[in-house]
Design a protein around this motif. Structure first.
Motif, PDB file in Angstrom:
ATOM      1  N   LEU A  80      19.382 -15.750   4.259  1.00  0.00           N
ATOM      2  CA  LEU A  80      19.772 -16.809   5.069  1.00  0.00           C
ATOM      3  C   LEU A  80      19.679 -18.367   3.982  1.00  0.00           C
ATOM      4  N   SER A  81      18.062 -18.410   3.610  1.00  0.00           N
ATOM      5  CA  SER A  81      18.009 -19.369   2.732  1.00  0.00           C
ATOM      6  C   SER A  81      18.667 -19.498   1.277  1.00  0.00           C
ATOM      7  N   LEU A  82      18.719 -18.344   0.773  1.00  0.00           N
ATOM      8  CA  LEU A  82      19.798 -17.995  -0.533  1.00  0.00           C
ATOM      9  C   LEU A  82      21.126 -18.370  -0.074  1.00  0.00           C
ATOM     10  N   GLY A  83      21.844 -18.033   0.909  1.00  0.00           N
ATOM     11  CA  GLY A  83      22.974 -18.701   1.278  1.00  0.00           C
ATOM     12  C   GLY A  83      23.230 -19.852   1.564  1.00  0.00           C
ATOM     13  N   LEU A  84      22.292 -20.903   1.942  1.00  0.00           N
ATOM     14  CA  LEU A  84      22.354 -22.034   2.306  1.00  0.00           C
ATOM     15  C   LEU A  84      22.251 -22.648   0.776  1.00  0.00           C
ATOM     16  N   LEU A  85      21.338 -22.280  -0.149  1.00  0.00           N
ATOM     17  CA  LEU A  85      21.292 -22.872  -1.644  1.00  0.00           C
ATOM     18  C   LEU A  85      22.396 -22.643  -2.261  1.00  0.00           C
ATOM     19  N   LEU A  86      23.127 -21.317  -2.439  1.00  0.00           N
ATOM     20  CA  LEU A  86      24.390 -20.971  -3.069  1.00  0.00           C
ATOM     21  C   LEU A  86      25.472 -21.883  -2.138  1.00  0.00           C
TER      22      LEU A  86
END
Length: 414
Positions: A395-401
């Motif tokens: 989820l955090s990776l998706g927000l960052l990307l």
């Protein structure tokens, strides 16, 4: 239509003014945690205009406030969730409560500083705000990790409750912004008192959500969690679950989560730069832009609520992933709308544009909810707690990307 929540629980809880089953109260408590998860982020986001005005829109601090805030938040969330996901034997209820305490503390400090001296606009104060953003992001990571671990153990309906709570936290601030623009149309003054009240309200909402969650957790049957994170049972009921094992089972689910955010985070770019094809006060940009945000969030809320009913739940992970990819077709359709008062937009209709935003929001909420509800279905029972932290990382990776990906569209709408 068959509800997907509450099951056959018959244990009643008398609250005085109403009576709920324990599972219903549990659902409400997880929905409250969902609100507390997203509300702090929305609070910092909504306060961007206030802080940019304080530092000066033409100053280096003002120009870099929003991007710095989002970068600090997303990087901190990714790092925190990555660390927490490796600590799989924990008291997850305490993780949620610790996260809530961090968020409440951050916003009370911010409210106190603004109340004492609303004229602060130094680089030191800018650094202090970013530190509070970092603390809030760590707190949210604790909440996310803990509540999703518990939700995976308790059942898919609790993951859906968290999703609905997050949608509520999206709708209410956007509605507040829209109403304030309607009331103060063309009034450029921004009172520091209102921002202090907003920060205090964030603390109150987070505190209430934590109290309801804590009380409900204590009312339920004791669960086999360690008493605290520093005194963990040396004989856990299950072993450490490697990331490789979790990814082999949840690859399509977590890739869906990443892809949904990558696509959805271009939404603010379009909402901020698309204007009405009509002229006149009612279609002023100050109203039309917040209206687009509100409609998108209403769609997001609708999509998440739909997953409370069995016929609308997609359980097949491959189908959910395909669904997340198909949402890309909405992006070129939004590009055809009236971006920056284009002389000849292909889609010259405010109604169609707002319907596209609503549908964009519906598919965001629905696809995400289906993905998170599918997690426990693809894991063994002894893997579900670890899966909560695992999905939080993506989820955090998706927000960052998604944040990085959205910058690619800035030249297209500029």
């Amino acid at each position: 239509m068959e509800p997907a929540v509450f099951g056959e629980d018959r244990l009643l809880v008398d609250l005085g003014w109403c009576t709920l089953t324990l599972s219903q109260l549990g659902y409400i408590s997880f929905m409250g945690i969902g609100i507390a998860l997203l509300w702090p982020w929305n609070c910092f986001l909504s306060a961007s205009g206030y802080f940019i005005g304080k530092f000066g829109a033409d100053s280096a601090l003002g120009r870099n406030y929003s991007s710095t805030m989002m970068t600090v938040s997303t990087l901190t969330s990714l790092a925190s969730n990555s660390i927490l996901s490796t600590r799989q034997f924990a008291n997850f209820e305490r993780r949620v409560m610790n996260g809530l305490i961090l968020n409440v503390s951050a916003f009370l400090i911010l409210a106190f500083v603004e109340l004492i001296d609303p004229t602060l606009h130094s680089p030191f104060y800018f650094t202090g705000i970013m530190l509070l953003v970092l603390i809030s992001a760590v707190g949210t990571s604790f909440q996310q990790n803990g509540c999703m671990a518990l939700a995976n153990v308790k059942g898919p309906e609790y993951a859906q409750a968290v999703m609905v709570g997050q949608a509520i936290a999206g709708v209410l601030p956007s509605l507040s912004l829209l109403l304030s623009e309607l009331v103060y149309l063309r009034d450029n003054e921004r009172s520091s008192t209102s921002i202090v009240l907003y920060f205090v309200m964030t603390s109150i909402i987070t505190t209430v959500a934590g109290l309801v969650f804590h009380i409900t957790h204590k009312m339920e049957a004791p669960m086999a969690f360690a008493p605290d994170e520093e005194n963990i049972d040396s004989s856990p009921t299950h072993g450490y679950v490697p990331f490789k094992t979790l990814f082999s089972k949840l690859q399509y689910v977590v890739l869906t989560i990443v892809f949904v955010f990558m696509v959805s985070l271009v939404f603010p770019i379009f909402a901020s730069n698309t204007t009405s094809v009509h002229k006149g006060k009612i279609f002023d940009d100050a109203i039309f832009v917040p209206l687009a945000f509100f409609i998108w969030n209403c769609g997001d809320f609708t999509g998440r609520v739909l997953c409370g009913y069995v016929p609308f739940v997609i359980s097949n992970d491959v189908k959910i992933f395909a669904y997340s990819i198909l949402r890309v077709v909405l992006v070129p359709l939004l590009l055809m709308c009236n971006i920056d008062s284009s002389d000849t937009p292909i889609i010259a209709s405010d109604t169609i544009y707002l319907l596209l935003q609503f549908f964009f929001g519906v598919t965001n909420g629905h696809c995400l909810s289906c993905a998170f509800m599918a997690v426990p279905l693809y894991c063994d029972e002894n893997e579900r707690e670890a899966a909560g932290g695992f999905t939080a990382v993506f989820l955090s990776l998706g927000l960052l990307l998604g944040s990085v990906f959205s910058f690619l569209f800035v030249p297209l709408v500029g």
